[in-house]
Enzyme design. Structure first.
Site, short mmCIF file in Angstrom:
data_model
loop_
_atom_site.label_atom_id
_atom_site.label_comp_id
_atom_site.label_asym_id
_atom_site.label_seq_id
_atom_site.Cartn_x
_atom_site.Cartn_y
_atom_site.Cartn_z
N GLY A 7 0.86 -1.18 0.00
CA GLY A 7 0.00 0.00 0.00
C GLY A 7 0.89 1.21 0.00
O GLY A 7 1.81 1.30 -0.81
N SER A 15 5.74 -5.58 -1.13
CA SER A 15 5.78 -4.18 -1.57
C SER A 15 6.13 -3.25 -0.39
O SER A 15 7.25 -3.31 0.10
CB SER A 15 4.44 -3.83 -2.24
OG SER A 15 4.52 -2.60 -2.90
N ALA A 16 5.22 -2.42 0.09
CA ALA A 16 5.52 -1.56 1.24
C ALA A 16 5.98 -2.39 2.45
O ALA A 16 6.83 -1.95 3.23
CB ALA A 16 4.30 -0.72 1.60
N HIS A 57 8.84 -3.36 -6.98
CA HIS A 57 8.26 -2.92 -8.27
C HIS A 57 9.36 -2.31 -9.15
O HIS A 57 9.08 -1.35 -9.89
CB HIS A 57 7.15 -1.88 -8.09
CG HIS A 57 5.98 -2.30 -7.27
ND1 HIS A 57 4.89 -2.95 -7.81
CD2 HIS A 57 5.71 -2.18 -5.94
CE1 HIS A 57 4.00 -3.18 -6.85
NE2 HIS A 57 4.47 -2.73 -5.71
N GLU A 81 8.85 -6.79 -10.51
CA GLU A 81 7.60 -7.49 -10.20
C GLU A 81 7.72 -8.96 -10.61
O GLU A 81 8.18 -9.27 -11.70
CB GLU A 81 6.43 -6.80 -10.92
CG GLU A 81 6.19 -5.40 -10.38
CD GLU A 81 4.94 -4.73 -10.94
OE1 GLU A 81 4.34 -5.28 -11.88
OE2 GLU A 81 4.58 -3.66 -10.42
CA LIG Z 1 2.87 1.30 -2.88
#
Ligand SMILES: [Ca+2]
Ligand SMILES: [Ca+2]
Lengths: 243, 243
Positions: free
Chosen positions: A92, A125-126, A162, A198
């Protein structure tokens, strides 16, 4: 940072183009948490709608054989971390996530549980950004101001999730990802940055780190040329504290 | 924020694809600084190599009829701002820029010069970000930690420079620009965000704001639908303090 107990699964992205939530790495998740873990503590702080996010994670983990407790439903978040069998921090906004970890006094507690007690930690991700030295190499927009950019420090380097190669056809003049990371390394005493494209994952078991997934990763080290590593590469050298 | 003296030229990007440095907006720069200004104070803090950056700005402004003093060559940066006839803050990394403005005690000084003394202020990219309420809507990587995300506050809203529409063919799963700004507006009490596409400029003369350049701008307001504005639009309503 010698930690024989440390177990981390650091995922670049939770959803790969055309696939479902965590679908591209579900086998690695099962291999990682194994049969010892029955319940995973989910930390949904990176998204605004925590209820919806917890449902998404809960539904997916159920298909893999795990129950999910979401920390935002716990009356005492610190106690929830103390009792966790496994931890998963979802993606997020990295700034919102790290600020919430500080606001809930969880940074040192999670670090202790993972490095000292060997509680398996999965980040996406985060959730991968906050597992590293700092969030200085997130791609996210700084929508809130955390009390520090220092993060959990479960590994002694940074990750750029990413990771994106330059598009030779782009007419957009914003910095490429490589230019951004190069700007980070213009600052003194900055750690290496692993660009995880990714579909890539990094598995850390004690002092061994292995690149998993479907594509190469790009390593940026201050003052040195960048290097590409094939999937399956042993990246354990990144776990050694810098001199 | 009623300020009859305020004069701002806020540029989305310093170089448009296929053009030279500040080439796409050179006529607006000449119109803006006019004949009253002879010397422009340049602030190169957003890039690491300040000497090279000052030379780039100096060479370009010379062709437009202005001398450039770079603040990094001044023995007393605050004094340089106090004596400036015009100010230009260039692009680069917004975090590095804002931290340097704070480190050199320039935030309140520039604000005072622009709002009280009517010194014309031009910003490009990061220099546009720092002219607004905060840097919460920069696109840059947070390579350093500024003491605050609060910025010069020359206008009572935020800008997202290099605003980028979603690419329908992209397979990349990072957030779109619109999703990022929407995340910002999930936070309480957040100001409007003007998405300035590359090629766009905002001219502010006192309490009148006009969109200039070659493309539309996209306005995001918390709790309201987004709106597109054609070039030439009067955006003065954005200068009224929110209730
Ligand atoms: Ca993000
Ligand atoms: Ca920039």
């Amino acid at each position: 940072m010698m930690s024989m107990k440390r177990r981390l699964l650091l995922v670049s992205n939770s959803t790969l183009h055309g696939g479902g939530y965590l679908e591209h790495c579900q086998q690695q998740i099962k291999d990682f948490f194994g049969h010892g873990v029955k319940r995973v503590l989910f930390i949904p702080y990176a998204l605004h709608n925590r209820d919806a996010y917890a449902k998404t994670a809960r539904d997916k983990f159920k298909t893999l054989g795990y129950e999910v407790d979401s920390i935002h439903e716990a009356s005492d978040p610190v106690k929830a971390v103390r009792e966790a069998q496994g931890i998963f921090i979802g993606g997020g906004n990295t700034f919102r996530l790290l600020k919430s970890l500080y606001d809930n006094s969880l940074v040192s507690e999670i670090k202790k549980r993972v490095l000292q007690d060997g509680v398996p930690y999965m980040g996406s991700s985060a959730g991968t950004n906050v597992s590293t030295v700092s969030i200085h190499t997130t791609n996210d927009m700084p929508i809130v101001y955390p009390p520090s950019f220092a993060a959990l420090g479960l590994v002694p380097f940074n990750i750029n999730p990413h990771y994106l190669d330059p598009d030779p056809h782009s007419r957009h003049m914003g910095e490429t990802r490589e230019q951004r990371i190069t700007q980070f390394h213009e600052e003194p005493d900055t750690p290496p940055v692993l660009g995880l494209r990714e579909g890539s994952l990094l598995l850390v078991e004690g002092n061994r780190a292995t690149l998993l997934g479907t594509c190469k990763a790009r390593l940026f080290t201050r003052g040195n040329p960048t290097t590409e590593y094939e999937t399956g590469s042993d990246l354990s050298f990144l776990l050694t504290d810098r001199q």
